[in-house]
Write a protein that holds these residues in place. Structure first.
Motif, PDB file in Angstrom:
ATOM      1  N   LEU A 197       0.807  -1.221   0.000  1.00 24.14           N
ATOM      2  CA  LEU A 197       0.000   0.000   0.000  1.00 24.14           C
ATOM      3  C   LEU A 197       0.839   1.269   0.000  1.00 24.14           C
ATOM      4  CD1 LEU A 197       0.569   0.576   3.113  1.00 24.14           C
ATOM      5  CD2 LEU A 197      -1.585  -0.574   3.557  1.00 24.14           C
ATOM      6  N   HIS A 238     -10.346   8.876   4.770  1.00 24.72           N
ATOM      7  CA  HIS A 238      -9.425   7.749   5.015  1.00 24.72           C
ATOM      8  C   HIS A 238      -9.312   6.861   3.767  1.00 24.72           C
ATOM      9  CE1 HIS A 238      -7.560   5.213   8.470  1.00 24.72           C
ATOM     10  NE2 HIS A 238      -6.977   4.922   7.302  1.00 24.72           N
ATOM     11  N   LEU A 272       1.504  13.734  19.056  1.00 27.54           N
ATOM     12  CA  LEU A 272       2.880  14.136  18.710  1.00 27.54           C
ATOM     13  C   LEU A 272       2.892  15.486  17.979  1.00 27.54           C
ATOM     14  CD1 LEU A 272       5.849  13.130  18.695  1.00 27.54           C
ATOM     15  CD2 LEU A 272       5.355  11.953  16.542  1.00 27.54           C
ATOM     16  N   ARG A 292      -2.375   8.576  11.261  1.00 29.94           N
ATOM     17  CA  ARG A 292      -3.534   8.299  12.093  1.00 29.94           C
ATOM     18  C   ARG A 292      -3.992   9.614  12.721  1.00 29.94           C
ATOM     19  NH1 ARG A 292      -4.201   4.318   9.662  1.00 29.94           N
ATOM     20  NH2 ARG A 292      -4.077   2.163  10.350  1.00 29.94           N
ATOM     21  N   ALA A 310       2.295   5.721  21.680  1.00 32.28           N
ATOM     22  CA  ALA A 310       3.609   6.398  21.687  1.00 32.28           C
ATOM     23  C   ALA A 310       3.615   7.666  20.838  1.00 32.28           C
ATOM     24  CB  ALA A 310       4.685   5.433  21.188  1.00 32.28           C
ATOM     25  N   THR A 311       2.739   7.738  19.840  1.00 33.21           N
ATOM     26  CA  THR A 311       2.729   8.918  18.964  1.00 33.21           C
ATOM     27  C   THR A 311       1.481   9.776  19.175  1.00 33.21           C
ATOM     28  OG1 THR A 311       1.732   7.603  17.194  1.00 33.21           O
ATOM     29  CG2 THR A 311       4.140   7.854  17.151  1.00 33.21           C
ATOM     30  N   ALA A 363      -6.379   6.759   1.691  1.00 35.05           N
ATOM     31  CA  ALA A 363      -5.019   6.755   1.142  1.00 35.05           C
ATOM     32  C   ALA A 363      -4.668   5.443   0.430  1.00 35.05           C
ATOM     33  CB  ALA A 363      -4.003   7.073   2.226  1.00 35.05           C
ATOM     34  N   SER A 364      -5.167   4.314   0.918  1.00 35.11           N
ATOM     35  CA  SER A 364      -4.851   3.043   0.239  1.00 35.11           C
ATOM     36  C   SER A 364      -6.012   2.566  -0.632  1.00 35.11           C
ATOM     37  CB  SER A 364      -4.517   1.954   1.272  1.00 35.11           C
ATOM     38  OG  SER A 364      -5.691   1.564   1.976  1.00 35.11           O
ATOM     39  N   ASP A 392      -6.343  12.953   5.860  1.00 33.71           N
ATOM     40  CA  ASP A 392      -7.003  11.716   5.426  1.00 33.71           C
ATOM     41  C   ASP A 392      -7.525  10.946   6.632  1.00 33.71           C
ATOM     42  OD1 ASP A 392      -7.742   9.748   3.428  1.00 33.71           O
ATOM     43  OD2 ASP A 392      -6.095   8.510   4.180  1.00 33.71           O
ATOM     44  N   VAL A 393      -7.083  11.350   7.811  1.00 38.10           N
ATOM     45  CA  VAL A 393      -7.384  10.596   9.037  1.00 38.10           C
ATOM     46  C   VAL A 393      -7.779  11.562  10.154  1.00 38.10           C
ATOM     47  CG1 VAL A 393      -5.994   8.534   8.552  1.00 38.10           C
ATOM     48  CG2 VAL A 393      -4.885  10.574   9.461  1.00 38.10           C
ATOM     49  N   VAL A 426      -1.490  11.605   6.747  1.00 37.37           N
ATOM     50  CA  VAL A 426      -2.001  10.350   6.177  1.00 37.37           C
ATOM     51  C   VAL A 426      -1.705   9.188   7.131  1.00 37.37           C
ATOM     52  CG1 VAL A 426      -1.839  11.041   3.752  1.00 37.37           C
ATOM     53  CG2 VAL A 426       0.124   9.924   4.861  1.00 37.37           C
ATOM     54  N   ARG A 433       8.460   3.186   5.591  1.00 32.06           N
ATOM     55  CA  ARG A 433       8.203   2.830   4.181  1.00 32.06           C
ATOM     56  C   ARG A 433       7.455   3.944   3.459  1.00 32.06           C
ATOM     57  NH1 ARG A 433       7.150  -2.485   7.005  1.00 32.06           N
ATOM     58  NH2 ARG A 433       5.488  -1.224   7.892  1.00 32.06           N
ATOM     59  N   ILE A 434       6.348   4.410   4.065  1.00 33.18           N
ATOM     60  CA  ILE A 434       5.538   5.437   3.392  1.00 33.18           C
ATOM     61  C   ILE A 434       6.278   6.776   3.385  1.00 33.18           C
ATOM     62  CG2 ILE A 434       3.369   6.734   3.523  1.00 33.18           C
ATOM     63  CD1 ILE A 434       2.112   4.115   4.696  1.00 33.18           C
ATOM     64  N   SER A 492      12.435  10.787  13.056  1.00 34.59           N
ATOM     65  CA  SER A 492      11.970   9.489  13.565  1.00 34.59           C
ATOM     66  C   SER A 492      12.665   9.327  14.913  1.00 34.59           C
ATOM     67  CB  SER A 492      12.398   8.318  12.676  1.00 34.59           C
ATOM     68  OG  SER A 492      12.052   8.506  11.343  1.00 34.59           O
TER      69      SER A 492
HETATM   70  P1  NDP Z   1       6.725   2.013   9.058  1.00 30.42           P
HETATM   71  O1  NDP Z   1       6.719   1.147  10.269  1.00 30.42           O
HETATM   72  O2  NDP Z   1       7.579   1.648   7.898  1.00 30.42           O
HETATM   73  O3  NDP Z   1       7.092   3.517   9.456  1.00 30.42           O
HETATM   74  C1  NDP Z   1       6.687   4.092  10.668  1.00 30.42           C
HETATM   75  C2  NDP Z   1       7.605   5.250  10.967  1.00 30.42           C
HETATM   76  O4  NDP Z   1       7.171   5.861  12.181  1.00 30.42           O
HETATM   77  C3  NDP Z   1       9.067   4.860  11.155  1.00 30.42           C
HETATM   78  O5  NDP Z   1       9.864   5.803  10.490  1.00 30.42           O
HETATM   79  C4  NDP Z   1       9.274   4.965  12.652  1.00 30.42           C
HETATM   80  O6  NDP Z   1      10.650   5.280  12.876  1.00 30.42           O
HETATM   81  C5  NDP Z   1       8.331   6.109  12.985  1.00 30.42           C
HETATM   82  N1  NDP Z   1       7.927   6.125  14.388  1.00 30.42           N
HETATM   83  C6  NDP Z   1       7.338   5.106  15.083  1.00 30.42           C
HETATM   84  N2  NDP Z   1       7.108   5.495  16.344  1.00 30.42           N
HETATM   85  C7  NDP Z   1       7.573   6.758  16.437  1.00 30.42           C
HETATM   86  C8  NDP Z   1       7.627   7.703  17.507  1.00 30.42           C
HETATM   87  N3  NDP Z   1       7.170   7.394  18.735  1.00 30.42           N
HETATM   88  N4  NDP Z   1       8.146   8.936  17.242  1.00 30.42           N
HETATM   89  C9  NDP Z   1       8.599   9.257  16.012  1.00 30.42           C
HETATM   90  N5  NDP Z   1       8.583   8.394  14.970  1.00 30.42           N
HETATM   91  C10 NDP Z   1       8.076   7.170  15.195  1.00 30.42           C
HETATM   92  O7  NDP Z   1       5.187   2.114   8.619  1.00 30.42           O
HETATM   93  P2  NDP Z   1       4.598   2.552   7.196  1.00 30.42           P
HETATM   94  O8  NDP Z   1       5.425   3.646   6.636  1.00 30.42           O
HETATM   95  O9  NDP Z   1       4.327   1.358   6.383  1.00 30.42           O
HETATM   96  O10 NDP Z   1       3.185   3.144   7.692  1.00 30.42           O
HETATM   97  C11 NDP Z   1       3.156   4.278   8.539  1.00 30.42           C
HETATM   98  C12 NDP Z   1       1.757   4.501   9.076  1.00 30.42           C
HETATM   99  O11 NDP Z   1       0.910   4.992   8.042  1.00 30.42           O
HETATM  100  C13 NDP Z   1       1.024   3.235   9.562  1.00 30.42           C
HETATM  101  O12 NDP Z   1       1.407   2.899  10.878  1.00 30.42           O
HETATM  102  C14 NDP Z   1      -0.420   3.624   9.456  1.00 30.42           C
HETATM  103  O13 NDP Z   1      -0.902   4.115  10.686  1.00 30.42           O
HETATM  104  C15 NDP Z   1      -0.441   4.752   8.417  1.00 30.42           C
HETATM  105  N6  NDP Z   1      -1.206   4.360   7.237  1.00 30.42           N
HETATM  106  C16 NDP Z   1      -2.303   5.094   6.884  1.00 30.42           C
HETATM  107  C17 NDP Z   1      -3.055   4.749   5.782  1.00 30.42           C
HETATM  108  C18 NDP Z   1      -4.242   5.544   5.377  1.00 30.42           C
HETATM  109  O14 NDP Z   1      -5.142   4.982   4.777  1.00 30.42           O
HETATM  110  N7  NDP Z   1      -4.285   6.836   5.649  1.00 30.42           N
HETATM  111  C19 NDP Z   1      -2.733   3.567   4.984  1.00 30.42           C
HETATM  112  C20 NDP Z   1      -1.525   2.891   5.407  1.00 30.42           C
HETATM  113  C21 NDP Z   1      -0.805   3.285   6.500  1.00 30.42           C
HETATM  114  P3  NDP Z   1      11.364   4.956  14.286  1.00 30.42           P
HETATM  115  O15 NDP Z   1      10.943   3.559  14.665  1.00 30.42           O
HETATM  116  O16 NDP Z   1      12.817   5.129  14.023  1.00 30.42           O
HETATM  117  O17 NDP Z   1      10.846   5.984  15.200  1.00 30.42           O
END
Ligand code: NDP
Length: 313
Positions: free
Chosen positions: A96, A275, A208, A228, A204-205, A277-278, A252-253, A226, A150-151, A170
């Motif tokens: 996605l 909501h 934020l 949460r 945790a977020t 995005a995917s 989107d959220v 995009v 990833r995104i 991050s």
């Molecule tokens: P990843 O796990 O690849 O990326 C998550 C990122 O968040 C990482 O860079 C991680 O880095 C960072 N992160 C996690 N916790 C924290 C924190 N406490 N503070 C700062 N950074 C943080 O996930 P994806 O990229 O695949 O997806 C990201 C999010 O996108 C999903 O969790 C989902 O909620 C949302 N999403 C929304 C969609 C929509 O329809 N709108 C569709 C798909 C996804 P690090 O661990 O180094 O902090």
């Protein structure tokens, strides 16, 4: 038994029911009675990322070995608690990423160039009275990515084509990327013209993107979310948009989907998306296929194909 916890795509529901003895919990007249009498027969559960598997449901399934989420978010299931019980959790990563990144860039352009607002302007007959007000240039601007996963990386790659300067935040710096790392969301917001939120959801977020982060983004800044709804302090965002402390947003959220705060509905400064995005045929089919492949791998080999990595929680 395979337990389907929430509605899924019709094609996925059919494929699961064709292959496995499947019970759709949400369609049962008395789910509690089913869990009491038959919970011990369930070995795998499939659920939407939005619904997850809550603690009470997990407790009602003593032989559960796998939870498969349709979606990449997993904050609706306590993954640490599941692992402690020997339950593995899978999501649908990667498939996605492109569509979510496409939509984030679309939202960024819409917010800065005011595409949706200009569309409303033409439809309301405004163009015959006066030209549409000038908007903000996108190309060459400084964009911050909150959460370079990833995104986030897919958004950054797309923005390179616009000649933008990308920074990110991050918890840990990402090795080997050509983008500037900033240690806090506030420092990132202060260093960019637009902030794109792509972090994971969950406790945790939560909040934020606070009032302080929005203030750091400033009166010319744009926010795209995009990830949460929980990541952004929504009341603070409403206030920041109303008082001009940020210039615009594309969302989107939301905190309480599908409910959107009235002040956002009435604001011309915000792009509101349900909501999606995917939500393309191609991506949703790929997500369904990955759910099926996870269930199949678990049913045949007892392991999942795309488990949530331990580092993600
Ligand atoms: P990843 O796990 O690849 O990326 C998550 C990122 O968040 C990482 O860079 C991680 O880095 C960072 N992160 C996690 N916790 C924290 C924190 N406490 N503070 C700062 N950074 C943080 O996930 P994806 O990229 O695949 O997806 C990201 C999010 O996108 C999903 O969790 C989902 O909620 C949302 N999403 C929304 C969609 C929509 O329809 N709108 C569709 C798909 C996804 P690090 O661990 O180094 O902090």
């Amino acid at each position: 038994t395979l337990l389907q916890v929430s509605p899924l795509l019709p094609g996925l529901e059919r494929a699961l029911a064709d292959r496995y003895p499947t019970v759709r919990l949400h369609e049962l007249p008395d789910p509690a009675a089913y869990l009491r009498d038959h919970g011990g027969t369930v070995t795998a559960a499939v659920t939407s990322a939005r619904t997850g598997v809550g603690d009470a449901l997990m407790d009602a399934l003593p032989r559960l070995g796998a939870i498969v989420h349709f979606g990449v978010g997993h904050e609706t299931t306590d993954v640490v608690r599941a692992r402690a019980r020997g339950i593995d959790v899978a999501t649908t990563p990667d498939v996605l990423t492109d569509c979510v990144a496409d939509l984030a860039v679309g939202g960024l352009i819409d917010s800065m160039r005011r595409l949706s607002a200009a569309d409303r302007y033409v439809r309301a007959g405004g163009w015959t009275a006066a030209p549409f007000p000038l908007a903000t240039r996108v190309s060459g601007k400084r964009v911050g990515i909150l959460g370079l996963g990833r995104i986030g990386r897919a958004v950054a790659r797309r923005l390179e084509g616009f000649g933008t300067q990308v920074s990110y935040c991050s918890r840990t710096p990402v090795p080997g990327v050509p983008y500037r790392y900033l240690p806090t969301a506030e420092a990132l917001a202060a260093a960019c013209d637009a902030l794109v939120v792509t972090v994971a959801g969950g406790a945790a977020t939560g909040g934020l993107v606070s009032a302080a982060v929005l203030d750091a983004l400033g009166p010319a800044g744009h926010l795209v979310n995009v990830a949460r709804g929980s990541v952004v302090d929504e009341p603070a965002l409403v206030t920041a948009l109303r008082t001009g402390r940020i210039a615009g947003a594309a969302l989107d959220v939301f905190a309480d989907e599908p409910h959107v705060p009235r002040e956002l509905l009435e604001s011309d400064r915000v792009v509101l998306l349900p909501h999606i995005a995917s939500a393309t045929h191609e991506t949703r089919e790929a997500m369904a296929d990955l759910v099926l492949r996870n269930v199949e791998r678990f049913m045949t080999e007892g392991v999942l194909l795309t488990p949530v990595p331990a580092s993600a929680h």
